[in-house]
Design a protein around this motif. Structure first.
Motif, mmCIF file in Angstrom:
data_model
loop_
_atom_site.group_PDB
_atom_site.id
_atom_site.type_symbol
_atom_site.label_atom_id
_atom_site.label_comp_id
_atom_site.label_asym_id
_atom_site.label_seq_id
_atom_site.Cartn_x
_atom_site.Cartn_y
_atom_site.Cartn_z
ATOM 1 N N THR A 87 51.166 57.041 104.819
ATOM 2 C CA THR A 87 50.145 56.527 105.998
ATOM 3 C C THR A 87 49.456 57.909 106.590
ATOM 4 N N ILE A 90 47.295 59.876 104.753
ATOM 5 C CA ILE A 90 46.003 59.020 104.595
ATOM 6 C C ILE A 90 45.274 59.625 105.789
ATOM 7 N N GLN A 94 41.577 61.870 106.234
ATOM 8 C CA GLN A 94 40.634 61.279 107.041
ATOM 9 C C GLN A 94 40.036 62.088 108.103
ATOM 10 N N MET A 111 48.252 53.184 97.381
ATOM 11 C CA MET A 111 47.906 52.870 98.540
ATOM 12 C C MET A 111 47.025 54.191 99.107
ATOM 13 N N LYS A 114 44.168 54.410 97.025
ATOM 14 C CA LYS A 114 43.130 53.596 97.402
ATOM 15 C C LYS A 114 42.100 54.368 98.371
ATOM 16 N N ALA A 115 42.937 55.215 99.337
ATOM 17 C CA ALA A 115 42.271 55.720 100.391
ATOM 18 C C ALA A 115 41.495 56.999 100.071
ATOM 19 N N GLN A 400 52.767 45.238 102.450
ATOM 20 C CA GLN A 400 52.635 43.670 102.601
ATOM 21 C C GLN A 400 53.589 42.902 101.886
ATOM 22 N N GLN B 72 37.877 48.725 103.173
ATOM 23 C CA GLN B 72 39.058 48.928 102.243
ATOM 24 C C GLN B 72 39.466 50.665 102.783
ATOM 25 N N VAL B 73 40.482 50.515 103.669
ATOM 26 C CA VAL B 73 40.941 51.660 104.210
ATOM 27 C C VAL B 73 40.002 52.178 105.136
ATOM 28 N N PHE B 74 39.404 53.188 105.023
ATOM 29 C CA PHE B 74 38.245 53.595 105.843
ATOM 30 C C PHE B 74 36.826 53.496 105.463
ATOM 31 N N PHE B 284 48.057 51.444 110.258
ATOM 32 C CA PHE B 284 48.479 52.606 109.720
ATOM 33 C C PHE B 284 49.552 52.159 108.687
ATOM 34 N N TYR B 287 46.594 49.420 106.534
ATOM 35 C CA TYR B 287 45.151 50.020 106.424
ATOM 36 C C TYR B 287 44.038 49.094 106.546
ATOM 37 N N ASN B 288 44.310 48.096 107.078
ATOM 38 C CA ASN B 288 43.226 47.009 107.209
ATOM 39 C C ASN B 288 42.440 47.311 108.623
#
Lengths: 437, 321
Positions: A87, A90, A94, A111, A114-115, A400, B72-74, B284, B287-288
């Motif tokens: 995390t 990511i 960003q 994940m 995905k980012a 999740q 979706q993430v950012f 974090f 990532y929603n």
């Protein structure tokens, strides 16, 4: 230097070719550190601190020293908690300030992708490795690590899980390591008492991503599934109900597990084993050396994960770390050199010799250390992985999934009379709704 | 002073330096020259103002923007209006988070203030070892929360707790609050109050030192008991300091993540999952960003309500007018 005769010249060329050819089996096609890379400094994110005292950290320090010696590239390691590496990576991408390279856990890979936080390695790999070298992996991680047809991280460690058993406690009880869950209960009962417990697992949400690994061998070993082919939750089948019921019974019925596990993390369960509070836990090969050092290798027995069938153990869940280059890395070429070195024979041998980490590359096994007596236990791990190895589930919603599964576990542990089937039906419904959101 | 009277810095030759000096003096006093609006003080403030606006306004604009989007993430996928808020308020887990947060903050602040006041009353006349005692109380406030969480996790662990060992020596039942859905939140709240007591103590000691001794002596001569002195004299006189303490702690407690994350992980069964922890998870771990932003704005709203209440209470306070 004197002049060479024709014979001497040919002899030297021949020796050089043989050396290059031999090394080619182990080393990537390109040479180590191009001239332009020497003197560069890269930032690498890891869960390990090279100044730390654990054996894996000691190994890392040696690897970093050798890498610098060989390439002239300095690696500055920034240490982060393992459960936050994905995390944080990511977030750093960003924010436009990523490290040059980073460890990437197999279960957070999707994940992270995905980012869009990793660099596609295909081009680098094509340039750097031959086809044979690309296939030189002991366990085929291709299905979980190839995403959108491309490779984004290289496996640096392979971590199967097994049942760690206190051999001295077994001997005291006059018992053998359990092969079935029923035997585990009996052994657990014999071990429990005087502040010691037979069996522990982690039920806290603090280190969330380590919970699923408890269930995968249980549920898959009983013939069920956690997710179906389309990645929808199906962990409410008969095998899952049996698994949850078993864990609840360990606490409430058999009393071989303390109720405290509801609040215990993965690390705390390991610490309890190391400090002699518990006789059996599920643990990964990466911690074998540290545990053996703490309790004495002669007191530690490795056993395959029990099942309901004594002839066929439950699968060993293989997880492990890869290494990738974050998108926006300022020194991708130097980072690639580091990755190349880390998956090379020398670094893999150091990791195995010092820290007991299992190598990922088949060619590494030719190194002298792997023929030695000290490496015998590694062959046990690799045989088990070959027999019943199963790569850990890795879906973008892995965190999740863990949360939903651990919530269900806490419900079952919190209330001995809970209707396990109902709890799991609700959990599966919750997880599948989450996929649609 | 200054240019209006022809004295002071502007009385000499009108050099650039004196002009700037004059303007600076006027600007700092905030007095418009010749009835015109003076931009100069605002120019001086501008760098700081821009920085503050960037670090406060930008995240709010970011959060408002993302809270109205499916993400979706950012990456923003679609505008969904208030759907993230609607889903949040309909979510029973969010309602639990809200109730947990209110308990954690209100009870925690009350305990911290009480502990701080009690210790301050004990220590204010104490001469021997005063500095050492104050330092001991302050240590938890300045210690890393991860360390505190690990220490309390060990102390409150039903199996390995040294506290339980001591209780066992006197035949008392052991504690195991972290596995109980009923006891975990009170335990977390008490641990956090213990952590913050040092901060409260410092403020209360400062407040007590500002109360004139004569006031207490007069109350004593009038026959007020110790309890009545405390209730009718000391506590009312500590009102401004208490309010500053309470509002600072409230905002701090609402936003705490590390202690609950490492001590209980929000469990068992979300019984200790406070809003800030949920926000961390949504933002974090899952990532929603849409949900995380909506929770952020709910927290900002709660903080603003409390700031408003603080402002009102300060205005209503009469003792130092």
């Amino acid at each position: 230097m004197g002049t060479l005769t024709r014979r001497e010249f040919l002899k030297r060329v021949g020796q050089g070719s043989m050396a290059v050819g031999g090394a080619g089996l182990l080393l990537p096609v390109s040479t180590w550190a191009q001239g332009s890379l020497a003197g560069q400094s890269i930032i690498h994110w890891s869960l390990l601190n090279p100044e730390g005292k654990s054996l894996r950290e000691v190994a890392l320090k040696e690897i970093l020293g050798k890498f610098k010696e060989k390439t002239g590239i300095t690696v500055t390691v920034q240490t982060l908690p393992w459960q936050e590496l994905g995390t944080k990576l990511i977030a750093s991408v960003q924010a436009g300030n990523p490290p040059d390279s980073s460890r990437v856990n197999i279960f957070t890979l999707k994940m992270i992708l995905k980012a869009d936080a990793l660099t596609n390695l295909d081009l680098y790999l094509k340039k750097t490795f031959t086809d044979a070298q690309r296939k030189d992996f002991i366990v085929d991680f291709t299905p979980p690590v190839i995403v959108s047809g491309s490779k984004w991280s290289m496996q640096i460690e392979m971590t199967p899980k097994a049942l760690f058993v206190r051999k001295d406690w077994l001997a005291r009880a006059g018992m053998k390591a359990p092969k079935t869950w029923a035997e585990l209960v009996e052994v657990g009962k014999a071990m429990t008492g005087g502040g010691k417990w037979g069996y522990m697992f982690n039920g806290s949400k603090t280190q969330l991503n380590q919970v699923e690994t408890i269930f995968q061998p249980h549920i898959h070993g009983r013939g069920g599934q956690v997710l179906d082919a389309s990645d929808k939750g199906v962990f409410n089948d008969e095998a899952a109900v049996k698994s949850y019921q078993f864990l609840s019974d360990c606490v409430h019925k058999h009393k071989i597990t303390p109720p405290q596990v509801i609040a215990m993390t993965y690390d705390e369960v390991t610490d309890a084993f190391k400090s002699g509070r518990v006789g059996m836990i599920q643990e990964g090969s990466h911690r074998y050396s540290d545990i053996a050092k703490a309790i004495g290798a002669e007191n530690l027995e490795l056993a395959k994960m029990p099942s309901d069938d004594p002839k066929r153990p439950s699968p060993t869940i293989i997880t492990g770390w890869g290494m990738g280059i974050p998108r926006g890395s300022k020194h991708p070429d130097a980072a690639l050199e580091y990755i190349k070195y880390y998956i090379g024979a020398e670094a893999q041998e150091i990791n195995a010799r010092v820290a007991g980490s299992l190598p990922t590359r088949r060619s590494t096994l030719d190194r002298p250390f792997f023929q030695s007596k000290e490496a015998a236990y590694m062959r046990w791990w690799m045989d088990y992985a070959a027999e019943r190895g199963e790569i850990i589930i890795n879906v973008p919603t892995f965190t999740q999934l863990n949360e939903v599964m651990v919530d269900a576990l806490q419900q079952v542990l919190n209330s001995p009379s809970a209707n396990v089937k109902q709890v799991l039906d609700d959990a599966v419904k919750r997880y599948n709704q989450l996929l649609q959101a | 002073m200054s240019s209006a009277t022809g004295s002071g810095p502007s009385s000499g030759p009108d050099t650039v330096a004196t002009r700037w000096s004059r303007r600076l003096g006027e600007g700092l006093l905030g007095r418009p020259r010749g009835g015109r609006f003076d931009l100069f003080p605002y120019l001086l403030m501008l760098p700081g103002l821009l920085l503050v606006m960037f670090v406060t306004l930008y995240p709010i604009v970011f959060a408002v923007n993302y809270s109205l989007m499916r993400t979706q993430v950012f990456k923003q996928l679609a505008f969904v209006g208030l759907a993230n808020y609607a889903r949040l308020f309909a979510d029973p887990r969010f309602q639990t988070n809200l109730v947990n947060s209110l308990f954690f903050v209100l009870v925690g602040v009350a305990l911290t203030w009480t502990f701080g006041l009690a210790l301050a009353l004990l220590l204010r006349r104490q001469r021997w070892g005063n500095a050492i005692l104050k330092t001991i109380v302050l240590i938890p406030w300045v210690t890393n929360q991860v360390v505190l969480a690990l220490m309390w996790k060990w102390l409150l662990n039903g199996e390995f707790s040294p506290i339980n060992y001591l209780l066992g020596l006197v035949n008392l039942p052991g504690l195991n609050p972290l596995i109980s859905t009923a006891q975990a939140l009170p335990a977390l709240t008490i641990v956090n109050a213990w952590r913050a007591t040092g901060f409260s103590l410092l403020l209360m000691l400062a407040g007590l030192s500002a109360i004139p001794v004569e006031v207490e002596e007069a109350a004593e001569i009038d026959g007020a008991s110790r309890w009545k002195q405390l209730w009718y004299v000391i506590i009312p006189l500590l009102k401004p300091v208490s309010l500053a303490c309470i509002i600072t702690l409230t905002i701090s407690f609402f936003n705490i993540i590390v202690l609950p994350m490492d001590l209980t992980g929000g469990g068992p069964l979300n019984s200790t999952e406070v809003l800030s922890l949920r926000l961390y998870r949504e933002g974090f771990q899952y990532y929603n960003m849409g949900s995380a932003s909506a929770i952020t704005l709910v927290l900002v709203g709660l903080d603003l309500i409390l700031a408003w209440a603080y402002y009102k209470l300060i205005r209503a306070e009469t003792y130092y007018r």
